[in-house]
Design a protein around this motif. Structure first.
Motif, PDB file in Angstrom:
ATOM      1  N   GLN A   5       0.830  -1.186   0.000  1.00 37.90           N
ATOM      2  CA  GLN A   5       0.000   0.000   0.000  1.00 37.90           C
ATOM      3  C   GLN A   5       0.872   1.246   0.000  1.00 37.90           C
ATOM      4  N   SER A   6       0.339   2.322  -0.567  1.00 40.23           N
ATOM      5  CA  SER A   6       1.077   3.582  -0.611  1.00 40.23           C
ATOM      6  C   SER A   6       0.116   4.725  -0.917  1.00 40.23           C
ATOM      7  N   HIS A   7       0.640   5.949  -0.788  1.00 44.79           N
ATOM      8  CA  HIS A   7      -0.131   7.148  -1.144  1.00 44.79           C
ATOM      9  C   HIS A   7       0.313   7.595  -2.526  1.00 44.79           C
ATOM     10  N   MET A   8      -0.600   7.525  -3.499  1.00 43.28           N
ATOM     11  CA  MET A   8      -0.276   7.837  -4.883  1.00 43.28           C
ATOM     12  C   MET A   8      -0.915   9.152  -5.318  1.00 43.28           C
ATOM     13  N   VAL A   9      -0.149   9.939  -6.081  1.00 40.21           N
ATOM     14  CA  VAL A   9      -0.631  11.208  -6.635  1.00 40.21           C
ATOM     15  C   VAL A   9      -0.100  11.334  -8.061  1.00 40.21           C
ATOM     16  N   LYS A  10      -0.598  12.336  -8.777  1.00 38.27           N
ATOM     17  CA  LYS A  10      -0.103  12.619 -10.117  1.00 38.27           C
ATOM     18  C   LYS A  10       1.386  12.940 -10.069  1.00 38.27           C
ATOM     19  N   GLY A  11       2.117  12.466 -11.083  1.00 38.49           N
ATOM     20  CA  GLY A  11       3.557  12.659 -11.095  1.00 38.49           C
ATOM     21  C   GLY A  11       4.009  13.541 -12.235  1.00 38.49           C
ATOM     22  N   GLN A  12       5.300  13.565 -12.459  1.00 37.53           N
ATOM     23  CA  GLN A  12       5.918  14.252 -13.584  1.00 37.53           C
ATOM     24  C   GLN A  12       6.765  13.244 -14.352  1.00 37.53           C
ATOM     25  N   PRO A  13       6.577  13.113 -15.682  1.00 38.09           N
ATOM     26  CA  PRO A  13       5.638  13.832 -16.537  1.00 38.09           C
ATOM     27  C   PRO A  13       4.188  13.615 -16.120  1.00 38.09           C
ATOM     28  N   PHE A  14       3.271  14.442 -16.672  1.00 40.01           N
ATOM     29  CA  PHE A  14       1.888  14.502 -16.227  1.00 40.01           C
ATOM     30  C   PHE A  14       1.141  13.194 -16.418  1.00 40.01           C
ATOM     31  N   PHE A  15       1.611  12.345 -17.325  1.00 41.29           N
ATOM     32  CA  PHE A  15       0.888  11.104 -17.609  1.00 41.29           C
ATOM     33  C   PHE A  15       1.326   9.958 -16.706  1.00 41.29           C
ATOM     34  N   THR A  16       2.154  10.236 -15.718  1.00 39.86           N
ATOM     35  CA  THR A  16       2.604   9.210 -14.782  1.00 39.86           C
ATOM     36  C   THR A  16       2.038   9.476 -13.387  1.00 39.86           C
ATOM     37  N   MET A  17       2.212   8.497 -12.515  1.00 38.68           N
ATOM     38  CA  MET A  17       1.843   8.616 -11.101  1.00 38.68           C
ATOM     39  C   MET A  17       3.094   8.423 -10.261  1.00 38.68           C
ATOM     40  N   GLN A  18       3.034   8.920  -9.018  1.00 37.03           N
ATOM     41  CA  GLN A  18       4.160   8.755  -8.111  1.00 37.03           C
ATOM     42  C   GLN A  18       3.662   8.504  -6.686  1.00 37.03           C
ATOM     43  N   GLU A  19       4.549   7.962  -5.865  1.00 40.51           N
ATOM     44  CA  GLU A  19       4.236   7.722  -4.457  1.00 40.51           C
ATOM     45  C   GLU A  19       4.870   8.822  -3.606  1.00 40.51           C
ATOM     46  N   ILE A  20       4.104   9.299  -2.612  1.00 42.09           N
ATOM     47  CA  ILE A  20       4.615  10.295  -1.681  1.00 42.09           C
ATOM     48  C   ILE A  20       4.203   9.883  -0.265  1.00 42.09           C
ATOM     49  N   GLU A  21       4.776  10.585   0.704  1.00 44.75           N
ATOM     50  CA  GLU A  21       4.385  10.330   2.092  1.00 44.75           C
ATOM     51  C   GLU A  21       2.927  10.720   2.291  1.00 44.75           C
ATOM     52  N   GLY A  22       2.238   9.957   3.112  1.00 43.50           N
ATOM     53  CA  GLY A  22       0.849  10.263   3.396  1.00 43.50           C
ATOM     54  C   GLY A  22       0.066   8.987   3.638  1.00 43.50           C
ATOM     55  N   PRO A  23      -1.166   9.123   4.108  1.00 43.32           N
ATOM     56  CA  PRO A  23      -1.996   7.939   4.362  1.00 43.32           C
ATOM     57  C   PRO A  23      -2.244   7.164   3.073  1.00 43.32           C
ATOM     58  N   ALA A  24      -2.190   5.857   3.166  1.00 46.36           N
ATOM     59  CA  ALA A  24      -2.328   5.017   1.975  1.00 46.36           C
ATOM     60  C   ALA A  24      -3.680   5.227   1.300  1.00 46.36           C
ATOM     61  N   ASN A  25      -3.642   5.354  -0.022  1.00 48.04           N
ATOM     62  CA  ASN A  25      -4.882   5.441  -0.798  1.00 48.04           C
ATOM     63  C   ASN A  25      -4.902   4.428  -1.942  1.00 48.04           C
ATOM     64  N   SER A  26      -3.920   3.516  -1.952  1.00 50.97           N
ATOM     65  CA  SER A  26      -3.861   2.480  -2.982  1.00 50.97           C
ATOM     66  C   SER A  26      -3.372   1.185  -2.339  1.00 50.97           C
ATOM     67  N   PHE A  27      -4.052   0.069  -2.674  1.00 51.37           N
ATOM     68  CA  PHE A  27      -3.808  -1.196  -1.998  1.00 51.37           C
ATOM     69  C   PHE A  27      -3.801  -2.328  -3.029  1.00 51.37           C
ATOM     70  N   THR A  28      -2.759  -3.158  -2.985  1.00 49.03           N
ATOM     71  CA  THR A  28      -2.639  -4.268  -3.929  1.00 49.03           C
ATOM     72  C   THR A  28      -2.141  -5.518  -3.209  1.00 49.03           C
ATOM     73  N   ARG A  29      -2.765  -6.655  -3.517  1.00 50.47           N
ATOM     74  CA  ARG A  29      -2.254  -7.943  -3.045  1.00 50.47           C
ATOM     75  C   ARG A  29      -1.564  -8.626  -4.215  1.00 50.47           C
ATOM     76  N   ILE A  30      -0.349  -9.121  -3.972  1.00 51.55           N
ATOM     77  CA  ILE A  30       0.479  -9.711  -5.030  1.00 51.55           C
ATOM     78  C   ILE A  30       0.840 -11.141  -4.637  1.00 51.55           C
ATOM     79  N   GLU A  31       0.513 -12.085  -5.529  1.00 52.79           N
ATOM     80  CA  GLU A  31       0.820 -13.492  -5.289  1.00 52.79           C
ATOM     81  C   GLU A  31       1.775 -13.986  -6.363  1.00 52.79           C
ATOM     82  N   LEU A  32       2.690 -14.855  -5.972  1.00 50.59           N
ATOM     83  CA  LEU A  32       3.644 -15.456  -6.901  1.00 50.59           C
ATOM     84  C   LEU A  32       3.076 -16.769  -7.426  1.00 50.59           C
ATOM     85  N   LEU A  33       3.040 -16.911  -8.770  1.00 47.43           N
ATOM     86  CA  LEU A  33       2.511 -18.124  -9.381  1.00 47.43           C
ATOM     87  C   LEU A  33       3.618 -19.091  -9.782  1.00 47.43           C
ATOM     88  N   ASP A  34       4.555 -18.643 -10.619  1.00 47.67           N
ATOM     89  CA  ASP A  34       5.665 -19.504 -11.002  1.00 47.67           C
ATOM     90  C   ASP A  34       6.846 -18.660 -11.455  1.00 47.67           C
TER      91      ASP A  34
END
Length: 310
Positions: free
Chosen positions: A197-226
């Motif tokens: 999890q992390s706090h994501m906002v608009k990044g530079q260049p404008f079409f990208t996103m970036q992570e910054i300090e702050g309360p998490a607003n994005s959450f992902t579970r990742i599993e390994l298959l092979d």
């Protein structure tokens, strides 16, 4: 009661609408705009005056009264005008989407890599939405959620304005289960599954996103298959479950873990490629989507027919 005027869909493209502001709200227009053509040239400096003149002469710009705009049509504050987006040249994208399911309310499509969902920038006719409007001759088709141009897989569209909000609300309320598959580098020091999890906002260049300090607003579970080890390179297949819907969320989270998705042109660093370079598709697939259908109240699940090869 009169129905508001709106020009018809043309070749799969619905008209774009722009509001003419009051001159008190934007006094700059009072000085420089006496005609609608003046306004369009000032409003859209990235589009040449010649383009607007040609569109008007081709009878592709309308007033909200239903009248065609001509070269001398007066600027009318607080009115609307409609025009059709078009490009002088548009590269054909040689990949086709497949319809997985269709009823009166919902359209489910298996989107290929490289095809943008909606008209944007360099793509109008070569967008999934315009292609579907042409194929089904239906102007009411509207995407219910997002899918990047680079990502392939399951994409949902509404076919009925009257029921569209029921499906949109499912995504807003996180009542949709989404499963993705990705191929990326392998790190033997990561213990899976990973809940990231992390706090994501608009990044530079404008079409990208970036992570910054702050309360998490994005959450992902990742599993390994092979995992595979070949020519000194270790790659793995992952199952990804986004629990939120931030733009580029899976791509940002995987890169932050040091396992960026294979062939990602944006993360961890931007590497721009030509629009017609189809040699290395992003190895990310929207594999499966499930929810309780708000119309039938029955559980449904739709799966992509595509596969990522490790």
């Amino acid at each position: 009661m009169n129905t508001p005027f709106k020009p018809p869909m043309t070749d799969g493209v619905s008209p774009s609408c722009v509001h003419l502001p009051s001159l008190t709200a934007q006094p700059a227009f009072a000085t420089h705009c006496t005609t609608i053509l003046d306004f369009l040239i000032q409003k859209f400096p990235q589009i040449s005056s010649e383009v607007w003149i040609n569109r008007i002469l081709a009878q592709k710009v309308y007033q909200d009264s239903g009248e065609l705009v001509n070269m001398h049509s007066a600027y009318v504050p607080n009115s609307k005008i409609y025009y059709y987006r078009e490009l002088a040249h548009e590269e054909h994208i040689p990949f086709e989407a497949q319809i997985l399911f269709q009823n009166d309310h919902l359209l489910v499509v298996d989107k290929p890599h490289f095809l943008p969902v909606t008209p944007t920038g360099r793509f109008v006719q070569q967008s999934l939405l315009v292609r579907l409007k042409q194929q089904l001759n239906c102007e009411d088709i509207t995407p219910i959620h997002r899918l990047d141009r680079e990502t392939a897989g399951v994409m949902l569209f509404s076919l009925q304005p009257q029921t569209r909000h029921f499906y949109q609300t499912l995504f807003q309320d996180r009542k949709v289960t989404k499963q993705y598959q990705a191929i990326a580098a392998f790190r033997d020091d990561l213990i899976f599954p990973v809940d990231y999890q992390s706090h994501m906002v608009k990044g530079q260049p404008f079409f990208t996103m970036q992570e910054i300090e702050g309360p998490a607003n994005s959450f992902t579970r990742i599993e390994l298959l092979d995992v595979t080890h070949d020519l000194g390179q270790s790659l793995a297949r992952y199952q990804l479950y986004p629990l939120s819907g931030k733009q580029h969320q899976l791509r940002v989270h995987m890169a932050a873990l040091g396992i960026p998705i294979l062939n990602d042109p944006f993360y961890p660093t931007v590497q721009l490629k030509a629009d017609n370079d189809y040699s290395a598709p992003l190895q990310l697939l929207a594999q499966r989507i499930g929810f309780i259908d708000p119309i039938t109240q029955q559980p449904v699940e739709y799966a992509s027919q595509q596969n990522l090869i490790l």
